[in-house]
Design an enzyme around this catalytic site. Structure first.
Site, PDB file in Angstrom:
ATOM      1  N   GLU A   1      -1.643   4.284  13.438  1.00  0.00           N
ATOM      2  CA  GLU A   1      -0.047   4.118  12.590  1.00  0.00           C
ATOM      3  C   GLU A   1       0.078   5.866  13.247  1.00  0.00           C
ATOM      4  O   GLU A   1      -0.983   6.416  12.330  1.00  0.00           O
ATOM      5  CB  GLU A   1       0.493   4.421  11.893  1.00  0.00           C
ATOM      6  CG  GLU A   1       0.772   2.944  11.554  1.00  0.00           C
ATOM      7  CD  GLU A   1       1.763   1.694  11.967  1.00  0.00           C
ATOM      8  OE1 GLU A   1       2.996   2.496  12.803  1.00  0.00           O
ATOM      9  OE2 GLU A   1       1.685   0.611  12.064  1.00  0.00           O
TER      10      GLU A   1
ATOM     11  N   ASP B   1      -2.920  -0.808   2.112  1.00  0.00           N
ATOM     12  CA  ASP B   1      -2.579  -2.027   3.301  1.00  0.00           C
ATOM     13  C   ASP B   1      -3.670  -3.182   2.674  1.00  0.00           C
ATOM     14  O   ASP B   1      -3.340  -4.014   2.370  1.00  0.00           O
ATOM     15  CB  ASP B   1      -3.171  -1.738   4.347  1.00  0.00           C
ATOM     16  CG  ASP B   1      -3.019  -3.379   5.571  1.00  0.00           C
ATOM     17  OD1 ASP B   1      -1.469  -3.740   5.443  1.00  0.00           O
ATOM     18  OD2 ASP B   1      -3.842  -3.741   5.563  1.00  0.00           O
TER      19      ASP B   1
ATOM     20  N   ALA C   1       5.576 -30.878  13.653  1.00  0.00           N
ATOM     21  CA  ALA C   1       6.634 -30.920  12.589  1.00  0.00           C
ATOM     22  C   ALA C   1       6.716 -32.037  12.390  1.00  0.00           C
ATOM     23  O   ALA C   1       7.560 -32.444  10.985  1.00  0.00           O
ATOM     24  CB  ALA C   1       6.768 -29.508  12.928  1.00  0.00           C
TER      25      ALA C   1
ATOM     26  N   LYS D   1      -2.921  -5.927   0.723  1.00  0.00           N
ATOM     27  CA  LYS D   1      -3.597  -7.668   0.982  1.00  0.00           C
ATOM     28  C   LYS D   1      -4.777  -8.734  -0.114  1.00  0.00           C
ATOM     29  O   LYS D   1      -4.966  -9.914  -0.632  1.00  0.00           O
ATOM     30  CB  LYS D   1      -4.734  -7.849   2.087  1.00  0.00           C
ATOM     31  CG  LYS D   1      -3.733  -7.694   3.301  1.00  0.00           C
ATOM     32  CD  LYS D   1      -4.589  -7.270   4.806  1.00  0.00           C
ATOM     33  CE  LYS D   1      -3.540  -6.916   5.659  1.00  0.00           C
ATOM     34  NZ  LYS D   1      -3.621  -5.848   6.617  1.00  0.00           N
TER      35      LYS D   1
ATOM     36  N   GLY E   1      -3.462   2.545  20.029  1.00  0.00           N
ATOM     37  CA  GLY E   1      -2.085   2.125  19.101  1.00  0.00           C
ATOM     38  C   GLY E   1      -2.547   1.389  18.002  1.00  0.00           C
ATOM     39  O   GLY E   1      -2.159   0.864  17.134  1.00  0.00           O
TER      40      GLY E   1
HETATM   41  N1  HSE Z   1      -2.716  -2.071   9.812  1.00  0.00           N
HETATM   42  C1  HSE Z   1      -3.183  -3.572   9.697  1.00  0.00           C
HETATM   43  C2  HSE Z   1      -5.237  -3.187  10.523  1.00  0.00           C
HETATM   44  C3  HSE Z   1      -2.939  -4.341  10.408  1.00  0.00           C
HETATM   45  O1  HSE Z   1      -5.127  -2.754  10.966  1.00  0.00           O
HETATM   46  O2  HSE Z   1      -5.237  -4.538  10.053  1.00  0.00           O
HETATM   47  C4  HSE Z   1      -1.724  -5.496  10.016  1.00  0.00           C
HETATM   48  O3  HSE Z   1      -1.947  -5.839   8.373  1.00  0.00           O
END
Ligand code: HSE
Length: 436
Positions: free
Chosen positions: A190, A201, A33, A205, A187
């Site tokens: 969720e 999700d 950097a 993205k 884990g």
């Molecule tokens: N919950 C997302 C996934 C990860 O299972 O890929 C975080 O974006």
């Protein structure tokens, strides 16, 4: 040179990883950097836990605005998540002249246009490499590495949780609910897995990738989103027999009619590299007119992989901090006054191939009725398999693969087919992409 002071909002899994990577690689990061980068302020509601991580090395507060407004802070990292308080804090940081690094895909998919406009006005940068595919530098690749290309399409496995579930269903022949429970125990999923398994999700993205690929504003509301909750073991096995894997793909494509923006389970030829991406890993296939197909693979989540992207953004922002704002890399890859208003197509206007599974009575003329309806809808059959009926059963499963067809024609044809007295229940429809 004066060190860069960073304020961190939220020191949970990714925040803790960011703290660790900056500490562990401080020397390498400074060499890259050109100056030291250090987290000097941290805001987190769980003060005792945060203190356990940062000790006396940063000023700790439960009030995030103490960080977004601190005179001594150059860059604010937002790792709170969600679209409520995170939006307010990001806008507050921008209003106070701070550059922002965020991993928050939901925030950008919903409010990116507002946030980038505010940043543009204020002359600050908002960096978001960690928002898509965790540690995979996909934003950098799309926005800079491929900037010579006219991007044709993107197809990505951009949700690790659902990819893990699909891999386990296929490997172990288990059903969705059993694997979901296992993913929650490990884990990977969720307690409320809705955003992951319903494709939300991934759609967040994909919205970001689509904007970067085509130079359009973020349009999450126009994304078609279908998750994996209704996939059965039978469909996964039948697809396998036909040489395909089922993946939850985010697909965005430029067509003559507009831009496709869709997340859904998709049959992909098993021989494609992307079909062999297993478990929680992510992979994104980008097709550019000059370069052809390129594939990016890596960990899409997790503390250190996501921190890798956050810290890379810190380095990027640090390198450009003294540059004239007009000469920085534009937030959405294209200059803000060059964004296009090309329309995002509704799902009915999308053209793709299909897998259909029907349960029918095993008697003469049944197939003729079905193929006649498909032909009337200009839907051409590519392959067909009739499964053996179970002992003493009068119903059989038929699996059909089609050539490319218009989704609204498929909707109409399936409605007619489901009305046939020889067809039992609903037709299962899964889209299919050759990814060529
Ligand atoms: N919950 C997302 C996934 C990860 O299972 O890929 C975080 O974006």
């Amino acid at each position: 040179m004066k060190p860069i002071n960073v304020g961190l909002l939220g020191i949970g899994t990714v925040g803790g990883g960011t703290w660790e990577v900056l500490r562990r690689n401080a020397h390498e990061i400074q060499r890259r950097a050109g100056r030291a980068i250090g987290i000097t302020r941290v805001a987190d509601k769980a003060l005792a836990r945060a203190r356990g991580i940062v000790g006396a090395k940063a000023k700790l507060t439960a009030d995030a605005r103490e960080v977004t407004r601190a005179k001594d802070i150059d860059i604010v990292i937002e790792l709170i998540g969600g679209t409520g308080i995170a939006r307010e804090l990001v806008l507050d940081a921008i209003a106070h002249g701070k550059h922002v690094v965020t991993a928050n895909k939901a925030l950008l998919a919903h409010h990116g246009n507002e946030i980038f406009a505010a940043a543009q006005k204020k002359g600050v940068m908002v960096a978001f490499e960690a928002a898509v595919a965790g540690g995979v530098p996909i934003i950098k690749a799309l926005r800079e590495g491929l900037s010579a290309n006219r991007i044709e399409w993107i197809a990505g496995i951009i949700n690790g949780t659902s990819n893990f579930i699909l891999s386990e269903m296929r490997d172990k022949g288990l059903d969705f609910a059993t694997v979901l429970a296992e993913a929650q125990r490990l884990g990977y999923a969720e307690a409320d897995p809705t955003f992951d398994v319903e494709g939300v999700d991934a759609a967040h993205k994909l919205t970001i990738l689509s904007a970067l690929a085509f130079g359009i504003p973020m349009q999450f509301k126009k994304a078609y989103t279908e998750g994996i909750t209704r996939l059965t073991r039978a469909d996964i096995a039948y697809a396998e027999e036909l040489g395909y894997r089922i993946k939850l793909l985010g697909i965005t494509k430029r067509t003559a009619k507009g831009i496709e923006l869709r997340v859904h389970p998709t049959l992909v030829p098993a021989r494609r590299l992307i079909a062999n991406v297993e478990g929680v890993m992510n992979a994104i296939l980008i097709n550019g007119d000059a370069v052809g197909p390129t594939l990016y693979y890596g960990a899409g989540a997790g503390s250190l992989p996501t921190a890798s992207a956050v810290v890379a953004d810190l380095v990027d922002v640090t390198r450009l901090i003294t540059a004239d704002p007009g000469h920085r890399v534009p937030h959405l890859a294209f200059q803000p006054d060059q964004l296009s208003d090309t329309k995002v197509l509704p799902i009915g206007e999308v053209e793709t191939s299909y897998y259909f599974r029907l349960r029918v009575l095993d008697r003469p003329g049944v197939l003729a009725d079905i193929t006649r309806i498909l032909a009337q809808g200009s839907i051409s059959i590519d392959a067909m398999v009739q499964k053996e009926p179970g002992a003493g059963q009068k119903q059989v499963d038929i699996v059909l693969l089609t050539h490319r067809a218009l989704e609204k024609n498929v909707d109409a044809a399936l409605k007619k087919i489901e009305k046939l007295r020889t067809v039992v229940g609903k037709v299962t429809r899964i889209r299919l992409e050759e990814l060529l």
